[in-house]
Design a protein around this motif. Structure first.
Motif, PDB file in Angstrom:
ATOM      1  N   LEU A 981       0.830  -1.199   0.000  1.00 37.48           N
ATOM      2  CA  LEU A 981       0.000   0.000   0.000  1.00 37.48           C
ATOM      3  C   LEU A 981       0.866   1.252   0.000  1.00 37.48           C
ATOM      4  O   LEU A 981       1.699   1.431   0.894  1.00 37.48           O
ATOM      5  CB  LEU A 981      -0.917   0.017   1.228  1.00 37.48           C
ATOM      6  CG  LEU A 981      -2.187  -0.830   1.156  1.00 37.48           C
ATOM      7  CD1 LEU A 981      -2.989  -0.667   2.436  1.00 37.48           C
ATOM      8  CD2 LEU A 981      -3.043  -0.444  -0.037  1.00 37.48           C
ATOM      9  N   TYR A 982       0.676   2.101  -1.004  1.00 38.86           N
ATOM     10  CA  TYR A 982       1.339   3.399  -1.056  1.00 38.86           C
ATOM     11  C   TYR A 982       0.387   4.517  -0.633  1.00 38.86           C
ATOM     12  O   TYR A 982       0.814   5.606  -0.281  1.00 38.86           O
ATOM     13  CB  TYR A 982       1.857   3.675  -2.466  1.00 38.86           C
ATOM     14  CG  TYR A 982       2.835   2.627  -2.945  1.00 38.86           C
ATOM     15  CD1 TYR A 982       4.185   2.702  -2.614  1.00 38.86           C
ATOM     16  CD2 TYR A 982       2.408   1.547  -3.713  1.00 38.86           C
ATOM     17  CE1 TYR A 982       5.088   1.738  -3.042  1.00 38.86           C
ATOM     18  CE2 TYR A 982       3.303   0.576  -4.149  1.00 38.86           C
ATOM     19  CZ  TYR A 982       4.632   0.677  -3.815  1.00 38.86           C
ATOM     20  OH  TYR A 982       5.514  -0.291  -4.232  1.00 38.86           O
ATOM     21  N   SER A 983      -0.898   4.221  -0.728  1.00 42.84           N
ATOM     22  CA  SER A 983      -1.925   5.162  -0.288  1.00 42.84           C
ATOM     23  C   SER A 983      -3.184   4.364   0.005  1.00 42.84           C
ATOM     24  O   SER A 983      -3.265   3.168  -0.299  1.00 42.84           O
ATOM     25  CB  SER A 983      -2.198   6.226  -1.363  1.00 42.84           C
ATOM     26  OG  SER A 983      -2.774   5.621  -2.520  1.00 42.84           O
ATOM     27  N   ALA A 984      -4.170   5.015   0.600  1.00 44.66           N
ATOM     28  CA  ALA A 984      -5.447   4.373   0.886  1.00 44.66           C
ATOM     29  C   ALA A 984      -6.528   5.440   0.879  1.00 44.66           C
ATOM     30  O   ALA A 984      -6.248   6.648   0.942  1.00 44.66           O
ATOM     31  CB  ALA A 984      -5.413   3.645   2.233  1.00 44.66           C
ATOM     32  N   SER A 985      -7.761   4.995   0.775  1.00 47.38           N
ATOM     33  CA  SER A 985      -8.880   5.931   0.784  1.00 47.38           C
ATOM     34  C   SER A 985      -8.923   6.691   2.110  1.00 47.38           C
ATOM     35  O   SER A 985      -8.393   6.211   3.125  1.00 47.38           O
ATOM     36  CB  SER A 985     -10.190   5.178   0.576  1.00 47.38           C
ATOM     37  OG  SER A 985     -10.389   4.252   1.641  1.00 47.38           O
ATOM     38  N   PRO A 986      -9.505   7.870   2.142  1.00 48.93           N
ATOM     39  CA  PRO A 986      -9.596   8.613   3.400  1.00 48.93           C
ATOM     40  C   PRO A 986     -10.324   7.800   4.462  1.00 48.93           C
ATOM     41  O   PRO A 986     -11.267   7.062   4.160  1.00 48.93           O
ATOM     42  CB  PRO A 986     -10.399   9.865   3.014  1.00 48.93           C
ATOM     43  CG  PRO A 986     -10.189  10.011   1.543  1.00 48.93           C
ATOM     44  CD  PRO A 986     -10.083   8.615   1.012  1.00 48.93           C
TER      45      PRO A 986
END
Length: 998
Positions: A981-986
């Motif tokens: 994971l480099y980002s995820a939903s808020p």
């Protein structure tokens, strides 16, 4: 002879008894065109609350007769809005004995767009019985009820058919994708007039909720009246004043980490920039509208202000710095509109909108950084739009519009705090960067002035409605870009200098003048072109259309549109003039409650100015570069007819200089001669063959069934084939790196790749060079020579199923949407380059915005007076994943040695095709709760609470994020089944508001 007298007496008494009852004859006509309106439902009530007494449909003469009314009683008549006419009401009609005739004039809609009524405050839903346009519409009432972050109306549109949450090509990019394409290919309008920052393609002015009457999205098979896109249209209809005084004042806040769920990943602010725990948002605004002169002149005014507060961490232990750096965003939106009815034949409206969007990059970083506030900057954008619209009629059959708009947009992407100082990167004695001070280091400041003229005509004759129009849009661009004209230094401290600098205790206030003057300079460069450049883009359009009511069941639409963009000439001598787009559709009533519809059309886009501008900015007119181009001509790679002076330009180039003392580097004037000898990794040329305008073939077939007066079910099948999208071809690409067995893959070195190029690149002690015929050594050349071609393609197919119910007496309304879609393309932006040697066949794969399944639900529930509960759901299948190389396995991420991995953090894993894997499904539930407290009369106060991602789901895709930090690239082969994971939903976030309404 006497017998007839009693008979006549009785007959007279009978007739007088009939006339003692009251009848109301209503003549319904257009306020603008003064023509009868046929087959229009008109409703009769006894009070202004619209309690229904009777209803009827107008006949061929636009007439209705309501009979058996009570003499002396007061009645109201009203109608709902549709594609052509706005809703209207006529009150205080006192029934009298006999027949009373009244005229009921319906005002025309200000834009001729067709959209399904989604969820409205009325108890009726409407089918599209006129054409085959695939579209969606959200009205003011629904916008004010949905959970929408920051009153940003675009964040409601992904709940409509063929619209999804978009991957951001750049931080401030459009946040929605239509038909699977990048949002920059959407045409944004306000009241049917241009609202595009025409450099790249986002909105000039993102109209806030408080100034929106409704917003319509056209996605397929729409009228020839609309164009300048090969994809979809987003049209905002602005609010107008009425005879009643209305308005609001509000405060809205996102308190941030005080109440939000924690997350280890950054989220995005409304402008697409990453923020974390220190983020807060506060919004205030007010609006008022009413009559200046009753029945004649009206106004509406809206002003909204957003303040974002955000924290970064500046953390440089070697300098003893560990501080919170506070930043701020300010967004200002001002809108005003005046409508004046000169006569039943002439109406004028003036709309003005002014905005400023200040987004601070205060220094530091979310997890710590080395950018000091002295090197900070801000994105400081400004815009205005002033539009004058005139609607008129000539006789009983002809009507028209004559409209003018002037607009401005300044895209100041990086406004430095220290504009006239050098940029300095400071290294410790080991060569690791520990500080960045001085000017921010790069400039992008674009000015755009646009004028638009529209002239539209409508002629009604029998069963035909003929439409024709012409339009001109002219934009003057000037861009100041490139590196720092005051110089850019990389310096390295000694141990003693580092200790001395730390002892000064400057903390976050460290700046250029605090550095030792005798510090060792490792590199120096300066921008050679500190002046702006640009050109004028002119787009001409014309259309003809016949909307033919063949009979009471069948409607046909036959149209033709032509567009020309002068930028299509590019580096050639001829533009793309043959942009003729036929459009046709049918709509057939199977029954009074069901229709089948379908159509086909060709839709042309304008040329993106950024494509033209990039080919200027990143070019060179050096003699060495032209000799390199001549070598490509001799190799048959560049057209032999290309005029080299036409395809090259003195663009932005940074000149280097060795052996420079700190702050004593030569100026750009002193280094101008370096332009001839400065090697560049990438240079561009203008396409000598010109550009072909992007265009699409759009097909649609649909069915609608009105199940009840409150329920509508629809199915739409659409297919869009888009051609002439933008790709970048490398004229000096390294040879293909071919391998038979991925298990035996060998990495190619950069040196080997450079020597395989059509114009080989070598290196000696003086730098990179090539040898031209006659042993002429060329140094002012480029490793890669790029040219933009309009050869990209995209394919989108979708099945949409929607069931909607308007709010009726049972106090609940909803819309359930399921979309099954497929999106493939070989380009996702204007700068797409192939991973290996112009092999765009390998780039044709599932698009980054592809969703196989999308389910959306919106429910509006009013359990008691004043309380509205609105839950929503968005469920999406995962976006595609591309598998990329692991540097720990191959020793590098550049497997083919060409120095590029465009759009990806690394070259693709050997043997793995693009987009051959998928991320997991994404599920998001939001909730809005609103309670209105009646004060007196029409005055109310509303309390609201919005909860986004109420279940705190951690989604890996299906949310706005830039490509560079998305999860769409994963290291390792598909068989590894590993994901990082480099980002995820808020995470779960809260928004609270209070609003005073009257």
């Amino acid at each position: 002879m006497k017998k007839p007298i009693p008979f006549l007496l009785l007959f007279s008494l009978f007739c007088s008894s009939l006339w003692a009852q009251s009848s109301l004859q209503v003549k319904v006509s257009s306020l603008l065109e003064d023509i009868p309106i046929t087959e229009k439902w008109i409703y009769l009530s006894t009070d202004a609350s619209q309690q229904l007494v009777d209803s009827a449909q107008t006949d061929a003469k636009g007439m209705i007769l309501f009979e058996n009314l009570s003499v002396g009683k007061t009645y109201f008549i009203y109608s709902f809005d549709d594609k052509i006419y706005q809703a209207a009401i006529l009150g205080d009609i006192k029934a009298k004995e006999g027949l009373l005739t009244v005229n009921f004039n319906l005002p025309n809609q200000r834009t001729a767009s067709i959209g399904e009524i989604l969820i409205s405050s009325t108890s009726l839903v409407r089918m599209n019985t006129e054409n085959a346009a695939v579209s969606g519409q959200i009205k003011k009432d629904e916008l004010q009820r949905l959970p929408i972050e920051g009153r940003d109306v675009t964040r409601s549109l992904f709940r409509l058919p063929n619209v999804t949450v978009s991957v951001l090509g750049y931080a401030e990019g459009p946040n929605i994708s239509i038909n699977g394409l990048n949002g920059i290919f959407t045409n944004y309008l306000i009241d049917g007039m241009d609202n595009n920052e025409r450099f790249l393609g986002n909105m000039k002015f993102n109209t806030p909720v408080g100034f929106v009457e409704n917003i319509t999205v056209l996605t397929n098979n729409y009228s020839a009246e609309w164009g300048n896109t090969s994809n979809g249209i987003v049209n905002v209809l602005s609010r107008s004043g009425t005879n009643d005084w209305t308005g609001e004042a509000f405060y809205l806040t996102r308190p941030g980490s005080i109440v939000d769920a924690p997350s280890s990943f950054a989220t995005l602010d409304l402008y697409g920039n990453p923020v974390k725990d220190g983020f807060q948002r506060h919004q205030i605004g007010a609006a008022i509208g009413g009559p200046i002169k009753k029945d004649k002149t009206f106004f509406y005014f809206n002003l909204e202000q957003t303040y974002d507060f955000k924290d970064n961490l500046l953390n440089v232990s070697q300098l003893g710095v560990n501080e919170i750096v506070q930043g701020r965003n300010n967004f200002t939106y001002g809108s005003a509109k005046i409508d004046h009815v000169w006569s039943p034949n002439w109406r004028t409206s003036f709309r003005g909108q002014v905005g400023r969007f200040f987004n601070q990059r205060q220094g530091g970083g979310l997890e710590g950084g080395i950018l000091f506030p002295s090197a900070s900057s801000a994105q400081d954008n400004e815009t205005y739009l002033f539009a004058l619209k005139n609607q008129f009629k000539v006789g009983s059959k002809i009507s028209g519009e004559l409209n003018y708009q002037h607009s401005f947009f300044r895209w100041n992407y990086r406004q430095p705090v220290n504009e006239t100082t050098p940029s300095v990167t400071v290294q410790n004695p080991q060569g690791t960067a520990i500080a960045i001070v001085g000017q921010s280091g790069a400039i992008f400041d674009d000015f755009e002035y646009t004028h638009q003229i529209q002239n539209k005509w409508v002629y009604r004759h029998g069963k035909h409605l003929f439409k024709a129009g012409v339009e001109w849009i002219g934009s003057d661009f000037q861009l100041l870009g490139g590196g720092n004209p005051y110089g850019t230094y990389t310096v390295r401290l000694t141990d003693q200098q580092l200790a001395d600098l730390r002892s000064k205790g400057k903390g976050a206030n460290l700046n250029v003048e605090d550095l030792p003057t005798n510090v060792n300079v490792r590199t120096y460069d300066v921008e050679l072109r500190p002046t702006s450049f640009g050109t004028v883009q002119q787009v001409y359009s014309a259309y003809l259309e016949d909307q033919w009511s063949v009979n009471r069941r069948l409607n046909l639409s036959l149209g033709l549109r032509w567009d020309y963009d002068n930028l299509s000439k590019a580096g050639g001598t001829k533009g793309d003039f043959n942009n003729l787009g036929p459009r046709t559709s049918f709509n057939y009533k199977l029954s009074p409650r069901s229709v089948i519809r379908g159509g086909y059309g060709i839709y042309y886009d304008k040329i993106k100015y950024s494509v033209y501008s990039d080919n200027l900015q990143f070019s060179s007119d050096s003699e060495d570069f032209k000799k390199q181009l001549a070598m490509l001509q001799q190799a048959g790679i560049l057209s032999a007819d290309a005029e080299l002076d036409r395809v090259t330009f003195a663009g932005n180039i940074r000149a280097t200089s060795p052996n420079v003392a700190f702050l004593q580097g030569p100026s750009f004037d002193e280094l101008q001669a370096r332009r001839e000898q400065q090697f560049s990794n990438n240079l561009r040329i203008m396409n000598p063959n010109g550009f072909q305008n992007p265009y699409s073939h759009q097909y649609a077939l649909g069915f609608q069934q009105k199940l009840t007066d409150e329920h509508l079910f629809l199915i739409d099948a659409v297919h869009t084939r888009t051609n002439n999208l933008y790709i970048i071809r490398n004229l000096n690409a390294a040879s293909p790196w071919v391998f038979e067995n991925p298990a035996d893959f060998k990495v190619r070195t950069t040196t080997a790749a450079d020597l395989s190029r059509p114009v080989p690149i070598s290196r000696d002690a003086a730098g990179f060079y090539t040898v031209a015929p006659g042993n002429d050594t060329l140094r002012g050349i480029a490793r890669n020579v790029f040219v933009t071609e309009t050869a990209g393609i995209a394919r989108y197919s979708a099945l949409n199923f929607m069931l909607q119910k308007s709010i009726g007496d049972d106090k609940i309304g909803y819309r359930f949407l399921y979309t099954l879609s497929w999106t493939k393309s070989n380009t996702s932006s204007i700068n797409t380059r192939a991973q290996d040697s112009n092999n765009f066949e390998a780039e044709y794969a599932w698009d980054e915005n592809d969703r196989r399944h999308l389910m959306s639900a919106v429910i509006l529930y009013q359990p008691l007076k004043g309380l509205l509960i609105s839950p929503t759901a968005l469920i999406q299948s995962g976006q595609p994943v591309t598998r990329v190389a692991d540097a720990t396995v191959f020793g590098t991420t550049d497997l083919n040695g060409d120095g590029e991995s465009f759009g990806l953090p690394a070259d693709r894993w050997p043997g793995e095709a693009k987009s051959n894997d998928r991320l997991p499904w994404a599920t998001t539930f939001d909730l809005s709760v609103r309670y209105q407290l009646q004060l007196h009369g029409t005055h109310r106060i509303e309390f609201s609470s919005d909860i986004f991602n109420i279940l705190n789901a951690q989604n890996w895709s299906g949310y706005n994020t830039t490509r560079t930090v998305s999860n769409l690239s994963q290291i390792g082969p598909k068989s590894s089944n590993t994901y990082r994971l480099y980002s995820a939903s808020p995470p779960r976030q809260f928004q609270f508001g209070v609003r005073y309404i009257f």
